[in-house]
Every structure is written in C-alpha cells, then in structure tokens.
Design a protein around this motif. Sequence first.
Motif, PDB file in Angstrom:
ATOM      1  N   PHE B  67      -4.807  -7.726  -2.776  1.00 56.75           N
ATOM      2  CA  PHE B  67      -3.695  -8.624  -3.108  1.00 56.75           C
ATOM      3  C   PHE B  67      -4.201 -10.048  -3.281  1.00 56.75           C
ATOM      4  O   PHE B  67      -3.804 -10.760  -4.188  1.00 56.75           O
ATOM      5  CB  PHE B  67      -2.624  -8.551  -2.027  1.00 56.75           C
ATOM      6  N   GLY B  84      -1.466  -1.920 -11.043  1.00 55.41           N
ATOM      7  CA  GLY B  84      -1.084  -1.165  -9.848  1.00 55.41           C
ATOM      8  C   GLY B  84      -0.126  -1.959  -8.994  1.00 55.41           C
ATOM      9  O   GLY B  84       0.909  -1.456  -8.557  1.00 55.41           O
ATOM     10  N   LEU B  85      -0.474  -3.213  -8.806  1.00 56.86           N
ATOM     11  CA  LEU B  85       0.372  -4.073  -7.982  1.00 56.86           C
ATOM     12  C   LEU B  85       1.743  -4.260  -8.633  1.00 56.86           C
ATOM     13  O   LEU B  85       2.772  -4.188  -7.970  1.00 56.86           O
ATOM     14  CB  LEU B  85      -0.315  -5.424  -7.764  1.00 56.86           C
ATOM     15  N   MET B  87       3.327  -2.252 -10.533  1.00 57.09           N
ATOM     16  CA  MET B  87       4.143  -1.052 -10.322  1.00 57.09           C
ATOM     17  C   MET B  87       4.710  -1.021  -8.919  1.00 57.09           C
ATOM     18  O   MET B  87       5.871  -0.676  -8.705  1.00 57.09           O
ATOM     19  CB  MET B  87       3.283   0.193 -10.533  1.00 57.09           C
ATOM     20  N   MET B  88       3.879  -1.385  -7.960  1.00 59.96           N
ATOM     21  CA  MET B  88       4.334  -1.353  -6.572  1.00 59.96           C
ATOM     22  C   MET B  88       5.456  -2.366  -6.347  1.00 59.96           C
ATOM     23  O   MET B  88       6.418  -2.085  -5.638  1.00 59.96           O
ATOM     24  CB  MET B  88       3.173  -1.624  -5.624  1.00 59.96           C
ATOM     25  N   LYS B  90       7.554  -3.286  -8.470  1.00 59.49           N
ATOM     26  CA  LYS B  90       8.763  -2.719  -9.061  1.00 59.49           C
ATOM     27  C   LYS B  90       9.420  -1.713  -8.130  1.00 59.49           C
ATOM     28  O   LYS B  90      10.630  -1.508  -8.145  1.00 59.49           O
ATOM     29  CB  LYS B  90       8.417  -2.058 -10.394  1.00 59.49           C
ATOM     30  N   MET B  91       8.597  -1.035  -7.344  1.00 60.47           N
ATOM     31  CA  MET B  91       9.149  -0.053  -6.405  1.00 60.47           C
ATOM     32  C   MET B  91       9.712  -0.741  -5.163  1.00 60.47           C
ATOM     33  O   MET B  91      10.214  -0.074  -4.267  1.00 60.47           O
ATOM     34  CB  MET B  91       8.055   0.922  -5.969  1.00 60.47           C
ATOM     35  N   GLY B  92       9.565  -2.046  -5.102  1.00 56.59           N
ATOM     36  CA  GLY B  92      10.159  -2.758  -3.974  1.00 56.59           C
ATOM     37  C   GLY B  92       9.164  -3.158  -2.915  1.00 56.59           C
ATOM     38  O   GLY B  92       9.542  -3.476  -1.790  1.00 56.59           O
ATOM     39  N   PHE B  93       7.894  -3.137  -3.267  1.00 62.71           N
ATOM     40  CA  PHE B  93       6.882  -3.502  -2.287  1.00 62.71           C
ATOM     41  C   PHE B  93       6.780  -5.017  -2.150  1.00 62.71           C
ATOM     42  O   PHE B  93       6.887  -5.749  -3.133  1.00 62.71           O
ATOM     43  CB  PHE B  93       5.532  -2.941  -2.729  1.00 62.71           C
ATOM     44  N   GLU B  97       3.558  -6.258   3.671  1.00 60.88           N
ATOM     45  CA  GLU B  97       4.264  -5.194   4.379  1.00 60.88           C
ATOM     46  C   GLU B  97       3.511  -3.891   4.271  1.00 60.88           C
ATOM     47  O   GLU B  97       2.624  -3.734   3.444  1.00 60.88           O
ATOM     48  CB  GLU B  97       5.662  -5.024   3.769  1.00 60.88           C
ATOM     49  N   SER B  98       3.925  -2.936   5.088  1.00 67.16           N
ATOM     50  CA  SER B  98       3.294  -1.622   5.006  1.00 67.16           C
ATOM     51  C   SER B  98       4.153  -0.724   4.124  1.00 67.16           C
ATOM     52  O   SER B  98       5.269  -1.074   3.754  1.00 67.16           O
ATOM     53  CB  SER B  98       3.171  -1.016   6.398  1.00 67.16           C
ATOM     54  N   LEU B  99       3.603   0.438   3.789  1.00 65.30           N
ATOM     55  CA  LEU B  99       4.371   1.418   3.027  1.00 65.30           C
ATOM     56  C   LEU B  99       5.224   2.233   3.988  1.00 65.30           C
ATOM     57  O   LEU B  99       5.151   2.067   5.201  1.00 65.30           O
ATOM     58  CB  LEU B  99       3.421   2.348   2.273  1.00 65.30           C
ATOM     59  N   GLY B 100       5.997   3.137   3.445  1.00 65.58           N
ATOM     60  CA  GLY B 100       6.787   4.029   4.283  1.00 65.58           C
ATOM     61  C   GLY B 100       8.182   3.511   4.505  1.00 65.58           C
ATOM     62  O   GLY B 100       8.516   2.403   4.109  1.00 65.58           O
ATOM     63  N   GLN B 101       8.981   4.352   5.149  1.00 62.55           N
ATOM     64  CA  GLN B 101      10.357   3.962   5.379  1.00 62.55           C
ATOM     65  C   GLN B 101      10.416   2.917   6.473  1.00 62.55           C
ATOM     66  O   GLN B 101       9.788   3.061   7.507  1.00 62.55           O
ATOM     67  CB  GLN B 101      11.145   5.194   5.790  1.00 62.55           C
ATOM     68  N   THR B 135      -1.081  -1.857   7.326  1.00 64.38           N
ATOM     69  CA  THR B 135      -0.986  -2.785   6.206  1.00 64.38           C
ATOM     70  C   THR B 135      -2.364  -3.005   5.593  1.00 64.38           C
ATOM     71  O   THR B 135      -2.485  -3.509   4.491  1.00 64.38           O
ATOM     72  CB  THR B 135      -0.437  -4.153   6.651  1.00 64.38           C
TER      73      THR B 135
END
Lengths: 766, 351
Positions: B67, B84-85, B87-88, B90-93, B97-101, B135
């Motif tokens: 990053f 890549g970033l 796209m992420m 866009k997915m709300g990243f 922060e970490s991934l996952g719910q 993270t």
Amino acid sequence: MVDNPYLAHLKPSQRGAPVAASSTNSDREPLFGFLPRKVKGEQVRKAMDHQLNPFNKQPHSAQYRKILETRKGLPVFSQMDEFLEIFSKNQIIVMVGETGSGKTTQIPQFVAYSDLPHTKGKLVACTQPRRVAAMSVAQRVADEMDVQLGKHVGYSIRFEDMTEPGTTFLKYMTDGMLLREAMNDTELLRYSTIILDEAHERTLATDILMGLLKNLARRRLDLKIIVMSATLDAVKFQSYFSLHQPGEEPSPAPLFKVPGRTFPVEVFYTQEPEPDYVEAAIRTVLMIHRAEDPGDVLLFLTGEEEIEDACRKIKLEADDLINNDPSSVGPLMCVPLYSSLPPQQQQRIFEAAPKPTQEGYPPGRKVVVSTNVAETSLTIDGIVYVVDPGFSKQKVYNPRIRVESLLVSPISRASAQQRAGRAGRTRPGKCFRLYTEKDFISELEEQTHPEILRSNLANAVLELAKLGIKDLVRFDYLDAPAPETLMRALELLNYLAALDDEGELTPLGGLMAEFPLDPQASKSLAKMLITSPEFKVSNDILTITAMLSVPNVWLRPPNQRAAADQAKALLTVPEGDHLTLLNVFNNYSQNKSDRNWAWNNFLSARALAQAENVRAQLLRTMERSEIELISVEDERKRNLGIQKALICGFFMQVAHKEGEKGSYLTVKDNQVVGLHPSCGLDAQPEWVLFNEFVLTKRPYIRTVTEIRPDWLLEFAPVYFDLSSFPDGETKRALQRIYNKKRGLPENGNGQNPPKLKKQKQKKDTS
Amino acid sequence: MSDEEEDYLSNRFLLDSERAGASGKTYSQLRKDAVKRALIKNEQNRVKSRRERELEAREEGLGKSLFERAKEADEKGSGSGNKGLAMMLKMGFKPGESLGQPEDPSKSERSLSSLTDHASENRESQSKSKMAHRTEPLPLNEWFGKEGIGSSRKRTISPSAAERVAKMAKMADDSAKEDFRDRSKREYEERRAEGRLGPVQRTCATLDEKAGIPFNVLWLHPGNADTFPPGLVEILSLRTTLDIQLNQEQQHQDDDARVRLRKQMQSDALGPISESNNVETSVTGVSGAEYTQDTLEEIEQFLRLQARDRLALVLSYLRDRYCYCFWCGTQYEDPEDMLGHCPGPDEESHD
C-alpha cells in the motif's frame, strides 16, 4: 461418460423411493423402518448385524463379520447413539476425535445409515487434505461395508474419479476436488451431508470450503455439515459455525467429542536451551538406545541434508557403542524419511527393527529420522520414543517480494503435541523435547499458521471468482489472509487478463479456472496453455505444463551424486530448464519400451508417470475447450515459440542480470537472486524467466529459461510499461531496448539498431 | 588508493594536531581516531558481498507494504495505479484494515462465554485471534544456524552455561587434535597462561562479588585450593576421577572419546519435567552451598581444560559481563566504549 461429470447427478435416480415406505419386511430389508435422519443407534447396529448387506442386498461375507468385530472396539463406535442423536437434531456439528478414534472411517458410515443418501439420489462427501488418504480410507470403508470400491463407496481425487454416478452414495475426496465441484455446482445440490475431515490441518481448500459451506448452510437448510478435527481447540470452529437465527442470540455449533485410542506419553524437556539441536538430537537418540527399553525411535529434523547427515552420525556413534560393548548395546538401524526420497527407500521405514547380534544380547532398534511428513500424513507402527528438536521447514509466501520461502522455523505447540502423540500409538511412550518447558510455553506459538495465511492466493481467488464470490474483502474467512496477499493475487489475475479492471471474471479467466492444475501450480500455466497455439507450440507447452505440475523428476541419491549429475547433463538443453523438461519427457516417451530407462537416467519413474497422466487429463480439458494442439517440426523454431509462449504466462516472473557474478534482479521487486544449483543454463543470459522464486538458504530462482527482452515489450506491454517501473538498472536496460525497437538512438549516441537482426525476429513470430 | 586518504605526514595532520592540542587530545588518541575513521570509510566503500546485497534487498522489499508502494507510485504520478488495490477499494477495503467479516466484539464474546468445556481456558487466546485478522503478511524469519529453541536470545547478553559447556567441550577437543610439533610452543604458552590466570581470576572474583554473585565456576584454579569454596573439593572428588591438584596428568585418559560420550550422555539424560524441580539431584556442600548437577558438570569441564583455554574463558567473561579488559586494566562504560578504546581482546594487541 457424460459431458460434464459434475452434472451427472441431475439424471433421475433409479432408486428414488424411500426404503421406509417399501412393503418388504425386515427380514428382506435390513433398513426396514428407517426414517431418514431420525435413525437410532439400536436400528443401525441391528442393520449392521443383519444377514443381508442393506446397500447391495447381498449376504454379508465372513470378512465383513470379522471387520465388524474390530470396528465395535473403536471408541467412536460406542458413542454411536449419541452421535446419531446430535446428527438428527443439528444442521452443523463440530466433532473432535483424536488419532485412533476411528472418526474418519466410522462417522461417514453412521451418517450414511442415518441420512440414507441412496434413497434420495444424493451423496455423502467426506473430504481429506491428502490424495493418498482419500484413496486408502475409501478402500478401507468399502471393505468395512462389504461393497466394491468405486460402486457404493468411492473416491474422487484430481485426475482420478473412482465413483459410479447413481450408485455411489459415500464419496471420499480431496478438499480441493470438492472446491472444484463447487465451481460448477455452487449449491452442491448432489450432496445431502458434507463432512470436512482433518479440519485442524487448515489447508487452503478446507478453509475456503468452510467459508462457502457456512454461507451455503443458510440457503440450503437440508444440507448437513460436520467439521471433524483431531485437536481439542474446537472452540474456534464452534463459534465460527454458530447459528445466527434472526432475533436470537448466536449459539455455537454443538460439539461431539470422542476420546482417542492412544497411550499416555511422558514428556521430557531439557534443562537448558540446546546450543546445537542436531547434535543434541543425535545424543538423545543414542541415550535412548543405550538406556531405554526396546521400542523404535522417531526423530524429527527439518530437511534432506540434515536428515542424511544425522543418520550417518548416528550410525557411526552407534557402531562405536556396539563395538565397545556388544553385550549391552543392541544393533541400530537408522532410516531416513523425506518426501523426495524414492518410494522403495521410503518403504524401509516399515521394516522391522534388527534382531539381536547374538542370542541373549539386547534386541535391535529402528530409528526413523524424518521431516514433518511423519507428523500427520504417515503413521509408523512401533514408535515408542519421539525426539523433537522443535523445528520444521515451513512454506511461507510473502506478497511484498513475491517469494515462496522454505525456512527452518520453530514449530507450534499444537504441532509439538502432535509429534509427542506419535509415541503413544502402540504402547505408552516417551517424548523428548530438546527445549525447556519454559521455552515451550513462551517461545512457541499456539497454532501453526493456517495455509491460507502462508500461500499465494492467485488460484484461490480465481476459483472464488468462478464460484461467484464477488466480495473477497468481506468474505467470511475463518482466518483472513493479509490484505497485501489478496492485492497481489488480484493484480496477477488482472495482468493475466483473467479478471477485468472491475474484478469480474473474464471468459479467459473462466477457461483458466477450468484447468485441473495443482492448486499450488501457478495459474500462469493455464494462461500459457491457452495462448500457446498462437506460437504453434501447444503440444510442447502441454508437456511442459504437465512436467511443472508434478514433483521433481530428478533423482540425486546421496551416494551417486556425480553419476546423477552426469546423467542430467546429457538431457539438459542449454537454453533453458523448461526446454530440458520437455526433452526429458519426450525421451521418456520414446523409451517407453525400456522399463529401466528412468532408473538408468536418475529420473523418478513415478513423477514421470504422473506427468504422463496429468498431460492426458489436460489434453482432455484442452479438447473440450477447443484449444488446438499444434507442434512445429523445426527444433529452433519450436524452441523460440516455446520461449514466447512462456512469456505470455510468466512475464511477471522475469529477472535481469546485474553485475558479473551471476546474480540477478527480479523485475519490479528488485530482489537480488541467484540461479538455483539445479539450473542447467550453460551461460548467464541477461534476461531470464523463472517458474519459482524460492528462499531457502539463499534466494534462488528455479526452473529458468533464457528470453529476449524485446519479447517482453511485445507480449506483455502492460506489465512492461516503463512508467510503472521503479528506477534502476532494469528500467534503464528496458529503456535501451525500447529505444532500439522504436529506432531511437540506443544510448543517445546516435547509433542505429542492427536492422538485420530485427527482421529475422519478425519472421519467427509471424 | 583514494585521494582522500592522506599521508600521515601531511600538513593537515600537523594542523589537526595543533587544533587537537587545544581540545586536549593527545597525539596517540588522534591517531586512534584517524584509524577508526579510516575503518568506517573502508566499510562504506567496500564492495558488498552478494549475500549482503541479497539481505539488504530483501529487507528493503519486506519493510515496505504494497500500500505504501502504491501510494508512492501514485504521488510520483507514474503508472496507472495498482489495479489490485483499485479492485479491493471497490469491494470496500480500507487500507490499514484487515480482510474478513468485521467482528462485533461483544457478540463473539457472548457466544464464546456460552461455550462449555474448554471455553474458559481457550477464551483468551480465542477472542484475541478472533479480533485480530491479519493486516500484515507473515514475516519471513530466518533461523540462523543450528541453535535450539530458546538459546538465540540469551546469546546476545552473555553466553549461557550450556553454551559455555559446549565451547569448553570444543576447546578440549581441539587441544586433543593438536599437532605434535606444536607441543613445545604450547607448553611455553601454558606456563605463561598459568601465571596470568591467577590475577585474572582474582579480578573476576572481585568483580563478581561486587555484583553479588556468590559463586562462579571461573574462579576455580586447580593449583590453588583456596579458590574452592569449602566442601566443593570433596564433592568433586566423590563424583569424578578428576584430581584437582594433578589435573594436567589426568587429562588425557579421560579424553577417550567413548568415555566422554558416555559422560556427556549421562549428564544430558533428560529428567521428566514434573520431577525436575524437586528431584533434580543437588548436592549440598559442607558449607551449605548447593551445586546442581549442571554446575558440577561445568566445573569438571572447566578444570579439565588447558590453562590457556581457561584464561580465554575468564577474559571473555570479564569483557562480556563487565566490559572489563584485563590487559587495559580498565572497566569501560559499555560495549561501545570498550570497542572504541580497547585495542583488542588479546594480550598481543596491548603491547
């Protein structure tokens, strides 16, 4: 054979009517009175003791009766009633059963008796992390159920489907296979119950399946899920699979626990940290040999070299002891075990310990010195003593420099417990840990990191995309990977044109996902295969892909290194290792009549046979996808074509030579790397393409082929867009080539590019 | 030769020395400084080995997150940004922060507390791991050499007893392999070392006592019974064949590899942890001082060494522990101070 095997189950089943409704009496119908998912243990036991096999209506064999008696002795068998009750009442169950509890063989059978999948035309699936386990367990269960393997009970692993659609109702399969099936049947409608076995191993595929199934369970209320683990920390699984009923508090998934059938293991620690763990391990083995009761020893070390070395030293010291005192020290047999060892030598671990040298003298002892393959995947009978220095080699992928590291690192406490448990399989045992108890608690991590945290996720991401999972950021991971790992995966797939800029799967990406390649093998292979007809070399690329998807084909026995290297040199193609692999396979095919050819050339016959199999399977996928199979006669043209096709898949794995001493810089990440010692290039070309960047003792690039830089600009213009390059020698070198290509002065000194050469290259491409 | 390194007779040095005179430095100090500066310069100019460059490149690559790199590239305005970033995002990243719910802490806590059995023992670690999805990628930790678990950290401070025992074993081994021709030289050095050893050990004892250490193996001198605490000689004579007064002659009999191996194995026999605390065989001396098996083993090993090796051990102990150089006769402030001012660890450098 149906076109798409995954949809075979949609055909109307022959055996549709539930048995309970049939009018036959219980003498002729062992399952008389069984109500699906409401079956009691009493009923099951009765059916098992019945004259007739409930599934094929044949009388039970004598063999069946014999096996049934031993099954009744398994811990899990005595808890059948309890299990069936929990199974009847819950959709998701977490089950914990230690080694030897019989969970892998018995639970799926219990489920089959209660779920009665054959009456509904459905299947019960039980996943295994390893192919071998799936095959051998399926065989065992087929024997236990008195049916033929591949009929009612079958298995499905990559490249081998041992099931009969319509008949098979209990299927053992690798977790990766179930994931592949999910790509074509996202609801997994053919299954009524899915059992995830060995969940504690936390393989990448099992982790992803858990995420998928958790989600699927909400949509498919008829689907039952059992998560089976061998370690006691089931709490994590329980809370992950807790049920969120609307308006209710989430309640954790119920736990079903079965004690293991292991003997107590006494654990010993050292008083002080060891200055040299190998030395300490050797000493401890000798101490055991001299002072402990008969029983075999299992020593865990980290790698081939260390293991061979330790074996040699143990043998020397033991011989010394025996010569000095033959009446009190028995003979010692030391056997190495690691995955690259030829199979017949791996078999030696099952040999019995040596006999006493003389009557009345102490009995001999077997010492197995192994990597952590003996920790989970392999059980050796007769082990009573375990020596655990606390290390293993672990694969860890790092997205920042895109390296796959294989470094020695301390094991986890869970792993140490697993190792200790190996001493208690046949009788009470002892485990010697070569570290202090304090360090066991303070220095070791609780759990081994799950594979999802240690892997390159490019393939997983492509599979998830194919599964229709759009939001990979908020996917419900049990353990979420590092964001940067996901970023690298998306980036790679975008460069390979498998995902578009919106993150949507492209048709090309869909095609790439179809290829049943090893999840560890790069998706770049698929891309390369798909583009290879453009260069008229798809036949050869197919072979290379197959060769890259199987374990190392080269054998290098410790005592015949020189001879092995000579044999290898004869097969080596100086332009690159990929071409060498092709050459090896072609020679292998031509010498099929000579059974000893592989052996005489220090090649692994098993790996080559596997490559042949993989090739045949990939060929089928290519035919289905209508990818043309072409090859060129002229060897030079062929090699050039191959090199170009390689670039189409592996342009992100390129290195540029820097300095004179044979070191290279990886493109964009600027990592200083060397050519792996196994590399067969005869010179050090300026630009190379590699299959892997690994970090072992040193950073190495492995399986390397020479390329021409102008091809990079031609076939991967997006990746080699100079403005996206970090400053440095590589960028300057590329700039020169770019200028040359454009007819600009090469170094600003006004020299024109040699036109002749360029035209020649053009000819090759057209 | 670089132009910047001047002849030591050059005017600049003379001028410097005048100036230095003002600052109160002596000529020899200045010389030392100059040598040091030259060394530093050499270090900088030296062509780095490939290994070093590999490490440096790796550390640099691993130290910076993707990053950060994407951000830098953006700021430079080069490239089209990281796809890549993008796209992420866009997915709300959100970076950092970490991934996952996103986990609702109170919820998970409640669900955990309702668990039976192991819930309580595992709760802490469980809730921790539940909270914290990663993270950052897993670090690449290289385990250097063959040291066992737990030993690597101790080494940086001072060698642990175990390591010292190992070192002593190696020394004994080395002297056994010694060339015949070296013997007379060795004997001379032995006598010399024997002479030095007494004062060095006395210094060691003084410093140790000041630091509140009641007993140290390194104080012991086989030729001088006074260096042994009361009772120790008796205990030692009970357990070994080693004669304190005559250790020189005894040495070689015991060096037999077989005997050594057996001895080592006996001493290394691991005790079960449950018993180790109470059963650990400890011998009580007449004076009441206690010696564990390990200490006794260490004493034995130490006394069996050549005087020269014993001297080296005590000297390095003084340096590591107290920053004390026997040859300078000075206790330095810290290791850095010692590195700067003490000419070297051996006697020759102090001539």
